[in-house]
Design a protein around this motif. Structure first.
Motif, mmCIF file in Angstrom:
data_model
loop_
_atom_site.group_PDB
_atom_site.id
_atom_site.type_symbol
_atom_site.label_atom_id
_atom_site.label_comp_id
_atom_site.label_asym_id
_atom_site.label_seq_id
_atom_site.Cartn_x
_atom_site.Cartn_y
_atom_site.Cartn_z
ATOM 1 N N ARG A 60 0.822 -1.218 0.000
ATOM 2 C CA ARG A 60 0.000 0.000 0.000
ATOM 3 C C ARG A 60 0.853 1.264 0.000
ATOM 4 O O ARG A 60 0.473 2.284 -0.589
ATOM 5 N N GLN A 118 3.388 6.771 -6.802
ATOM 6 C CA GLN A 118 2.338 7.759 -6.549
ATOM 7 C C GLN A 118 2.985 9.149 -6.522
ATOM 8 O O GLN A 118 2.865 9.904 -5.557
ATOM 9 N N ASN A 125 -3.728 10.224 -5.622
ATOM 10 C CA ASN A 125 -3.138 8.966 -5.169
ATOM 11 C C ASN A 125 -3.004 7.955 -6.307
ATOM 12 O O ASN A 125 -2.662 6.796 -6.080
ATOM 13 N N SER A 254 -7.466 -5.290 0.720
ATOM 14 C CA SER A 254 -7.601 -3.852 0.506
ATOM 15 C C SER A 254 -6.332 -3.281 -0.122
ATOM 16 O O SER A 254 -6.391 -2.452 -1.048
ATOM 17 N N SER A 258 -5.875 -1.582 -3.932
ATOM 18 C CA SER A 258 -5.364 -0.218 -4.081
ATOM 19 C C SER A 258 -4.228 -0.149 -5.084
ATOM 20 O O SER A 258 -3.891 0.930 -5.574
#
Length: 326
Positions: A60, A118, A125, A254, A258
């Motif tokens: 992440r 990013q 993002n 999750s 992402s």
């Protein structure tokens, strides 16, 4: 890029900096700038330490905030300030400028990989991944090694690396051109393609390709502009079922969602409950898709185990989900 390439790029920028008169005439500044470009070329990847926590946190956040616009401005200040403690006589302005260049180029070249960064944070993002240059590119690495060898045997370091970087700029344009030809070939082969995600390999002529059409996912290999379809899957939207909604609460899944722009999913009922699996279609190795997220739930939809990351066999995945398995 890989760590080794960032290291030689840091040394290369330190060599290029000798063309700066303020550096060429001051040995102390020259030494501090070389240290600054070497550290600056590595600094954005200091977030690799997150892997010690777990894969979900690493996936992440890696190439996230440490590659962002504020970080590009902050890293040179921190690095230059630290170096000044040991080299107080150095020219601070030129130290900061070359350290800034090293940090900026690190983030800039990472954008051209399939993994991406990013780099637009905090404004967006979104992952910026141009998919032009492989994580490790032999031409880029070896051209830096050649420059360092020439420097060692007495060549002018500044002009040597000025020539090398001029060649590398042309090399990047050539790779962009080759990628565009490939994408156009994909669209001719699959006219209803709505998105083409290209990942370069260590071989110049070979590319991994993931294609979205309105109804299908295609996984292909590109050889020059020749497209070889390897797999085809129905493009089925992820439904809002209780099982899937519960699975999405898991940090591992999750994190996967992402990061991954193209994936398929599947649910399997087990004796204990359910197993939900999401599979990234960008990465295919010997008929296997190694980058996955798996969530196991009991009948009451409580999450019992999960994992995200790279696995190359089902046995290895089982051990990741249940460490008690030998």
């Amino acid at each position: 890029m890989d760590t080794g390439t960032h290291v030689v790029m840091g040394l290369g920028l330190g060599a290029l900096a000798t063309l700066d008169a303020a550096i060429a005439q001051d040995p102390i500044t020259a030494q501090s700038v070389l240290i600054g470009t070497l550290i600056g070329s590595q600094a954005p990847d200091f977030d690799t330490v997150l892997k010690l926590k777990n894969n979900a946190v690493y996936i992440r956040h890696h190439r996230g905030i440490t590659h962002s616009i504020p970080a590009i401005l902050l890293w040179p200040i921190l690095i230059s300030s630290g170096i000044m403690l040991f080299y107080p006589e150095t020219n601070l302005l030129h130290l900061w400028l070359w350290t800034f260049l090293a940090v900026f180029i690190h983030v800039f070249v990472d954008i051209f990989n399939a993994y991406g960064t990013q780099a637009l944070r905090p404004f967006s993002n979104r992952w910026v991944a141009l998919g032009v240059i492989n994580i490790f590119d032999p031409f880029i690495f070896l051209s830096h090694i050649a420059g360092l060898v020439l420097w060692y045997i007495g060549a002018n370091p500044g002009y040597t690396f000025l020539t090398i970087y001029g060649i590398l700029v042309l090399y990047y344009f050539w790779r962009i051109y080759e990628q565009r030809k490939l994408i156009n070939a994909v669209k001719e082969r699959i006219p209803d393609a709505v998105e083409v995600i290209v990942s370069p390999t260590i071989r110049w002529s070979r590319w991994h390709i993931a294609i979205k059409s309105e109804t299908q996912f295609y996984v292909a290999r590109g050889e020059g502009t020749t497209i070889h379809i390897q797999d085809e899957f129905d493009r089925v939207p992820v439904p809002q079922t209780p099982v899937l909604e519960s699975a999405k609460e898991d940090p591992n899944l999750s994190a996967f969602l992402s990061f991954s722009p193209v994936y398929r999913w599947e649910i399997e009922e087990t004796n204990e409950g359910y197993e939900v699996r999401f599979i990234d279609l960008r990465y295919r190795s010997k008929g296997h898709y190694p980058f996955v997220a798996v969530v196991q739930l009991e009948d009451q939809l409580e999450i019992t185990s999960s994992y995200t990351g790279w696995v190359y066999s089902e046995d290895t995945l089982r051990k990741k989900l249940d460490p008690a398995i030998d």
